[in-house]
Design a protein around this motif. Structure first.
Motif, short mmCIF file in Angstrom:
data_model
loop_
_atom_site.label_atom_id
_atom_site.label_comp_id
_atom_site.label_asym_id
_atom_site.label_seq_id
_atom_site.Cartn_x
_atom_site.Cartn_y
_atom_site.Cartn_z
N ALA A 1 -4.92 25.55 -4.55
CA ALA A 1 -4.88 24.91 -3.23
C ALA A 1 -5.35 23.46 -3.31
O ALA A 1 -4.79 22.57 -2.66
N SER A 2 -6.36 23.20 -4.13
CA SER A 2 -6.85 21.83 -4.33
C SER A 2 -5.80 20.99 -5.02
O SER A 2 -5.57 19.81 -4.65
N HIS A 3 -5.14 21.57 -6.01
CA HIS A 3 -4.06 20.89 -6.72
C HIS A 3 -2.95 20.50 -5.74
O HIS A 3 -2.43 19.38 -5.79
N ALA A 4 -2.58 21.41 -4.85
CA ALA A 4 -1.53 21.12 -3.88
C ALA A 4 -1.94 19.99 -2.93
O ALA A 4 -1.10 19.16 -2.54
N ALA A 5 -3.23 19.93 -2.60
CA ALA A 5 -3.70 18.86 -1.72
C ALA A 5 -3.57 17.50 -2.39
O ALA A 5 -3.16 16.52 -1.76
N GLN A 6 -3.88 17.42 -3.69
CA GLN A 6 -3.71 16.15 -4.38
C GLN A 6 -2.24 15.81 -4.56
O GLN A 6 -1.82 14.66 -4.37
N GLU A 7 -1.43 16.80 -4.92
CA GLU A 7 -0.01 16.54 -5.13
C GLU A 7 0.64 15.96 -3.88
O GLU A 7 1.54 15.10 -3.97
N ALA A 8 0.21 16.40 -2.71
CA ALA A 8 0.77 15.90 -1.46
C ALA A 8 0.56 14.39 -1.32
O ALA A 8 1.33 13.71 -0.62
N ARG A 9 -0.46 13.85 -1.99
CA ARG A 9 -0.73 12.41 -1.90
C ARG A 9 -0.07 11.63 -3.03
O ARG A 9 0.46 10.53 -2.81
N ILE B 1 -1.33 -0.79 -5.58
CA ILE B 1 -1.13 0.34 -4.68
C ILE B 1 -1.77 1.57 -5.32
O ILE B 1 -1.43 1.94 -6.45
N ASP B 2 -2.71 2.19 -4.61
CA ASP B 2 -3.37 3.41 -5.08
C ASP B 2 -2.76 4.59 -4.34
O ASP B 2 -2.69 4.60 -3.11
N ALA B 3 -2.29 5.60 -5.09
CA ALA B 3 -1.70 6.78 -4.45
C ALA B 3 -2.76 7.73 -3.92
O ALA B 3 -2.48 8.52 -3.00
N ASN B 4 -3.96 7.69 -4.49
CA ASN B 4 -5.02 8.58 -4.05
C ASN B 4 -5.79 7.97 -2.87
O ASN B 4 -6.94 7.54 -3.00
N VAL B 5 -5.10 7.94 -1.73
CA VAL B 5 -5.70 7.45 -0.49
C VAL B 5 -5.26 8.35 0.66
O VAL B 5 -4.24 9.04 0.56
N ASP B 6 -6.02 8.33 1.75
CA ASP B 6 -5.62 9.10 2.92
C ASP B 6 -4.66 8.28 3.77
O ASP B 6 -4.27 7.16 3.40
N GLU B 7 -4.27 8.81 4.91
CA GLU B 7 -3.28 8.14 5.76
C GLU B 7 -3.78 6.79 6.27
O GLU B 7 -2.98 5.91 6.58
N ALA B 8 -5.10 6.63 6.35
CA ALA B 8 -5.66 5.36 6.81
C ALA B 8 -5.88 4.39 5.66
O ALA B 8 -6.36 3.27 5.88
N GLY B 9 -5.54 4.82 4.42
CA GLY B 9 -5.72 3.95 3.27
C GLY B 9 -7.08 4.04 2.62
O GLY B 9 -7.39 3.26 1.71
N ASN B 10 -7.91 4.99 3.05
CA ASN B 10 -9.23 5.15 2.45
C ASN B 10 -9.10 5.88 1.12
O ASN B 10 -8.35 6.85 1.00
N PRO B 11 -9.84 5.44 0.09
CA PRO B 11 -9.71 6.06 -1.23
C PRO B 11 -10.17 7.51 -1.23
O PRO B 11 -11.11 7.88 -0.53
N LEU B 12 -9.49 8.31 -2.04
CA LEU B 12 -9.83 9.72 -2.22
C LEU B 12 -10.19 9.96 -3.68
O LEU B 12 -9.48 9.50 -4.58
N ASN B 13 -11.28 10.68 -3.92
CA ASN B 13 -11.60 11.09 -5.28
C ASN B 13 -11.33 12.58 -5.43
O ASN B 13 -10.90 13.25 -4.47
N CYS B 14 -11.56 13.12 -6.60
CA CYS B 14 -11.22 14.52 -6.83
C CYS B 14 -11.95 15.46 -5.85
O CYS B 14 -11.35 16.43 -5.36
N LYS B 15 -13.19 15.18 -5.56
CA LYS B 15 -13.95 16.06 -4.66
C LYS B 15 -13.33 16.11 -3.26
O LYS B 15 -13.42 17.12 -2.56
N ASN C 1 0.84 -1.20 0.00
CA ASN C 1 0.00 0.00 0.00
C ASN C 1 0.87 1.25 0.00
O ASN C 1 2.10 1.16 0.15
N ARG C 2 0.25 2.39 -0.17
CA ARG C 2 0.99 3.65 -0.28
C ARG C 2 1.82 3.92 0.97
O ARG C 2 2.98 4.35 0.88
N LYS C 3 1.25 3.74 2.13
CA LYS C 3 1.95 4.04 3.37
C LYS C 3 3.22 3.22 3.50
O LYS C 3 4.28 3.73 3.87
N GLU C 4 3.14 1.94 3.16
CA GLU C 4 4.32 1.07 3.22
C GLU C 4 5.36 1.50 2.18
O GLU C 4 6.57 1.47 2.44
N LEU C 5 4.89 1.91 1.00
CA LEU C 5 5.81 2.34 -0.05
C LEU C 5 6.57 3.59 0.37
O LEU C 5 7.79 3.67 0.21
N ILE C 6 5.86 4.57 0.91
CA ILE C 6 6.51 5.81 1.35
C ILE C 6 7.54 5.50 2.44
O ILE C 6 8.66 6.03 2.43
#
Length: 346
Positions: free
Chosen positions: A128-136, A69-83, A45-50
């Motif tokens: 600001a939204s772009h920066a939030a996605q880039e961080a993930r 491994i999905d990069a668009n997830v939060d710290e708990a591994g829950n999926p994130l969409n654009c919204k 998963n992403r957390k293990e990869l980082i």
């Protein structure tokens, strides 16, 4: 670990420019082949990869990727969409909203008709939204690393960035990426550029893999594709396709001694850029992507910017599907090349 462990394979000598010995790397590109058992890990998963990459730690590391491994997830591994990435304008608190953005910067409207670059309000919220996605999705790969996919290992939505902490010149990164499927690297918040071309364009930010200011990199037997985010599934706004993709594999900013072998590029427009831009002046920063070997297959409407070389000494081998299927991982056999094109530019 046994000597035959596939993840410890290094780029064989005379196997493209990435195999050339240098003062810093007298054995050429070796990646994380010397990783200790403690730095040889399997991630799922992403957390293990980082954690395994541990940027910017340059200790040799061998990272096996297993499963998806999905990069668009939060710290708990829950999926994130654009919204989930929508953020407000830091100055006003106005939340990003796609149709509010379109209304504000429509080229036919009062703000857009003069081709002014978007600013304020919704543009600040988009940034600001772009920066939030880039961080993930922005995942930095440190020096002396091998990423090796097991079975059908897939990374979705990530921007794998092979680059040191410099913005001019280059440094030995010594990175190997092999046997991965890398899919759907997509920017939820592309920038509207009204002055790009006669009628403007949407420009996105993330490459599936970017190689910048780096030497000694081997990208081998990977599959790059748009699956869930194909261009034809995107809307048309301001008379242009809403472009959520940038390159699949871009080699820029003075990168040198790179071998790209036996990869597949599928269903993507801007596939590969070597050098910063064919439109920029031939400056040192733009043109010093010097010695690159590519031997890959494009299919499924992978078209514009297929190994586009801005200005560099580049050897490009185009292989047939049959030849691609018969070559083992890492083998370089120039006699099988159906087409060879060497570009040398001053």
């Amino acid at each position: 670990m046994p000597a035959a462990e596939p993840g410890r394979e290094t780029l064989p000598s005379n196997d493209g420019w990435g195999s050339v010995p240098t003062a810093a790397l007298p054995q050429g590109t070796t990646g994380g082949s010397a990783a200790s058992s403690a730095r040889t890990v399997t991630v799922t998963n992403r957390k293990e990869l980082i954690a395994a990459l541990a940027w910017p730690d340059a200790t040799p590391k061998l990272i096996y990727v297993k499963g998806t491994i999905d990069a668009n997830v939060d710290e708990a591994g829950n999926p994130l969409n654009c919204k989930d990435y929508y953020r407000p304008d830091p100055a006003t608190g106005e939340l990003y909203a796609p149709f509010a953005f379109l209304a504000m910067y429509d080229p036919a409207g009062p703000f857009g008709k003069d081709k002014r670059e978007p600013n304020g309000g919704q543009e600040n919220a988009r940034a600001a939204s772009h920066a939030a996605q880039e961080a993930r999705v922005h995942i930095r790969v440190p020096a002396n690393t091998t990423l090796f996919g097991l079975a059908d290992a897939t990374i979705i939505g990530a921007w794998l960035d092979i680059a040191p902490d410099i913005t001019s010149g280059n440094q030995p990164m010594n990175v190997i990426v092999r046997n991965l499927s890398i899919e759907d690297t997509a920017d939820c918040f592309p920038e509207w550029s009204p002055s790009d071309g006669a009628t403007g364009n949407w420009n996105s930010s993330y490459d599936s893999i970017s190689i910048r200011n780096s030497t000694n990199v081997w990208i081998d037997h990977n599959r790059f594709a748009d699956v869930r985010t194909r261009d034809e599934s995107q809307p048309t706004w301001f008379g242009h396709r809403y472009q959520v993709h940038d390159g699949l594999l871009d080699i820029t900013h003075e990168s040198d001694y790179v071998t790209v072998s036996w990869n597949q590029f599928v269903s993507h427009d801007k596939t590969m850029l070597i050098g910063n831009s064919t439109r920029r002046p031939r400056t040192s920063e733009n043109c010093a992507s010097r010695c690159i070997t590519t031997c890959s297959k494009t299919s499924g409407n992978a078209c514009r910017a297929c190994a586009t070389a801005a200005c560099t000494c580049t050897t490009i081998y185009t292989r047939s599907t049959a030849a691609l299927a018969t070559i083992r991982a890492g083998a370089w056999d120039s006699s099988r090349a159906s087409t060879r094109k060497t570009i040398t530019s001053s």
